[in-house]
Design a protein around this motif. Sequence first.
Motif, PDB file in Angstrom:
ATOM      1  N   LEU A 188      -8.875  -4.820  14.470  1.00  0.00           N
ATOM      2  CA  LEU A 188      -8.709  -4.633  13.028  1.00  0.00           C
ATOM      3  C   LEU A 188      -7.225  -4.491  12.746  1.00  0.00           C
ATOM      4  O   LEU A 188      -6.543  -3.678  13.371  1.00  0.00           O
ATOM      5  CB  LEU A 188      -9.473  -3.402  12.549  1.00  0.00           C
ATOM      6  CG  LEU A 188     -10.973  -3.360  12.875  1.00  0.00           C
ATOM      7  CD1 LEU A 188     -11.599  -2.085  12.321  1.00  0.00           C
ATOM      8  CD2 LEU A 188     -11.688  -4.587  12.344  1.00  0.00           C
ATOM      9  N   ASP A 190      -4.131  -4.587   9.542  1.00  0.00           N
ATOM     10  CA  ASP A 190      -3.937  -4.560   8.099  1.00  0.00           C
ATOM     11  C   ASP A 190      -2.612  -3.882   7.760  1.00  0.00           C
ATOM     12  O   ASP A 190      -1.953  -3.314   8.638  1.00  0.00           O
ATOM     13  CB  ASP A 190      -5.088  -3.798   7.424  1.00  0.00           C
ATOM     14  CG  ASP A 190      -5.511  -4.442   6.112  1.00  0.00           C
ATOM     15  OD1 ASP A 190      -4.628  -4.933   5.387  1.00  0.00           O
ATOM     16  OD2 ASP A 190      -6.716  -4.458   5.833  1.00  0.00           O
ATOM     17  N   THR A 191      -2.262  -3.935   6.459  1.00  0.00           N
ATOM     18  CA  THR A 191      -1.065  -3.242   5.978  1.00  0.00           C
ATOM     19  C   THR A 191      -1.419  -1.907   5.328  1.00  0.00           C
ATOM     20  O   THR A 191      -0.565  -1.253   4.748  1.00  0.00           O
ATOM     21  CB  THR A 191      -0.307  -4.119   4.961  1.00  0.00           C
ATOM     22  OG1 THR A 191      -1.201  -4.496   3.905  1.00  0.00           O
ATOM     23  CG2 THR A 191       0.238  -5.376   5.641  1.00  0.00           C
ATOM     24  N   THR A 192      -2.680  -1.519   5.403  1.00  0.00           N
ATOM     25  CA  THR A 192      -3.119  -0.223   4.888  1.00  0.00           C
ATOM     26  C   THR A 192      -3.831   0.541   5.991  1.00  0.00           C
ATOM     27  O   THR A 192      -4.344  -0.051   6.953  1.00  0.00           O
ATOM     28  CB  THR A 192      -4.089  -0.390   3.700  1.00  0.00           C
ATOM     29  OG1 THR A 192      -5.278  -1.033   4.154  1.00  0.00           O
ATOM     30  CG2 THR A 192      -3.443  -1.213   2.594  1.00  0.00           C
ATOM     31  N   THR A 195      -7.501  -0.274   7.313  1.00  0.00           N
ATOM     32  CA  THR A 195      -7.595  -1.265   8.391  1.00  0.00           C
ATOM     33  C   THR A 195      -8.995  -1.854   8.501  1.00  0.00           C
ATOM     34  O   THR A 195      -9.708  -1.665   9.475  1.00  0.00           O
ATOM     35  CB  THR A 195      -7.201  -0.626   9.739  1.00  0.00           C
ATOM     36  OG1 THR A 195      -6.099   0.240   9.553  1.00  0.00           O
ATOM     37  CG2 THR A 195      -6.830  -1.686  10.756  1.00  0.00           C
ATOM     38  N   THR A 197      -9.546  -5.315   7.865  1.00  0.00           N
ATOM     39  CA  THR A 197      -9.476  -6.755   8.129  1.00  0.00           C
ATOM     40  C   THR A 197      -9.635  -7.022   9.622  1.00  0.00           C
ATOM     41  O   THR A 197      -8.816  -6.583  10.436  1.00  0.00           O
ATOM     42  CB  THR A 197      -8.138  -7.340   7.646  1.00  0.00           C
ATOM     43  OG1 THR A 197      -7.983  -7.077   6.249  1.00  0.00           O
ATOM     44  CG2 THR A 197      -8.088  -8.840   7.895  1.00  0.00           C
ATOM     45  N   TYR A 217       2.519  -2.059   9.546  1.00  0.00           N
ATOM     46  CA  TYR A 217       1.198  -2.569   9.898  1.00  0.00           C
ATOM     47  C   TYR A 217       0.403  -1.499  10.654  1.00  0.00           C
ATOM     48  O   TYR A 217       0.976  -0.676  11.372  1.00  0.00           O
ATOM     49  CB  TYR A 217       1.316  -3.819  10.767  1.00  0.00           C
ATOM     50  CG  TYR A 217       1.834  -5.025  10.003  1.00  0.00           C
ATOM     51  CD1 TYR A 217       0.959  -5.849   9.302  1.00  0.00           C
ATOM     52  CD2 TYR A 217       3.192  -5.322   9.982  1.00  0.00           C
ATOM     53  CE1 TYR A 217       1.427  -6.958   8.587  1.00  0.00           C
ATOM     54  CE2 TYR A 217       3.669  -6.412   9.272  1.00  0.00           C
ATOM     55  CZ  TYR A 217       2.781  -7.231   8.576  1.00  0.00           C
ATOM     56  OH  TYR A 217       3.248  -8.307   7.885  1.00  0.00           O
ATOM     57  N   TRP A 219      -3.286  -0.952  13.072  1.00  0.00           N
ATOM     58  CA  TRP A 219      -4.299  -1.687  13.826  1.00  0.00           C
ATOM     59  C   TRP A 219      -5.082  -0.770  14.748  1.00  0.00           C
ATOM     60  O   TRP A 219      -4.613   0.318  15.105  1.00  0.00           O
ATOM     61  CB  TRP A 219      -3.677  -2.840  14.611  1.00  0.00           C
ATOM     62  CG  TRP A 219      -2.654  -2.466  15.657  1.00  0.00           C
ATOM     63  CD1 TRP A 219      -1.418  -1.938  15.445  1.00  0.00           C
ATOM     64  CD2 TRP A 219      -2.782  -2.621  17.075  1.00  0.00           C
ATOM     65  NE1 TRP A 219      -0.757  -1.748  16.642  1.00  0.00           N
ATOM     66  CE2 TRP A 219      -1.566  -2.164  17.660  1.00  0.00           C
ATOM     67  CE3 TRP A 219      -3.790  -3.099  17.913  1.00  0.00           C
ATOM     68  CZ2 TRP A 219      -1.342  -2.173  19.042  1.00  0.00           C
ATOM     69  CZ3 TRP A 219      -3.563  -3.111  19.285  1.00  0.00           C
ATOM     70  CH2 TRP A 219      -2.350  -2.659  19.826  1.00  0.00           C
TER      71      TRP A 219
END
Length: 241
Positions: A188, A190-192, A195, A197, A217, A219
């Motif tokens: 996973l 993401d920039t948040t 996470t 995505t 980032y 993860w």
Amino acid sequence: MKILKYITFTFFSSLLVVSCGGGSDNENPVDPVVPTVIDPDAASLVFPEDNTECNEGVINTNDETKSTVTFQWSASENTDSYEIKIKNLETGSITTATSTTIQKEVSINRGTPYEWYVISIANGTSSTASSETWTFYNQGQGIENYAPFPAVAISPQRGSTISSANATITLEWSTSDVDDDIVSYEVLFDTTETTVTSLGSTTESSIDVSVSAETTYYWKVITTDSFDNTSTSELFEFRVE
């Protein structure tokens, strides 16, 4: 005779004054000698062994969900006491215990993955030394196959800042399994911090991702074994300059 006695008394009185006078006022005082405290060395862990199942704990009679495990390590040089850190990898909670010997009995949850390490402490200095960190599963009732240990980030290191020279970087991690039957990893990214995505599943312990400059980032890795047991890593983060 009186004169002789007087002279003798005056001579010894003079010696007494010289010996007790403390010398010249110009003499510098001597600083007291302060002993040097040598920093402690790191201990070497002995038991529970790394990446194994601990099946030597004594089940608690008043709570069968816990067992008492005797943690053991080798003595380290220049050390007066030890602090043991035991982290529950499912909840993230940390148990701290202290000992002046090279072992310590601690009650922990059964059927649960843990990591642990030992800090060497010496009296008279704030410097300490930490051992390696080992992981293990504390044996649980009726468990035939254990979930993998949560993955640990290798690159980028957690909290690091990396150059934006390349638009693509490689996320790399490591993990292990008592049963040695890991089949896949889901990443996973993401920039948040949520996470959500997913980059999909892979059988490799690394994956390439695209990044942008001036961005942070987040993860994590979900590890799955052949019995569909899973473990989720902690949230890792890094920043791209």
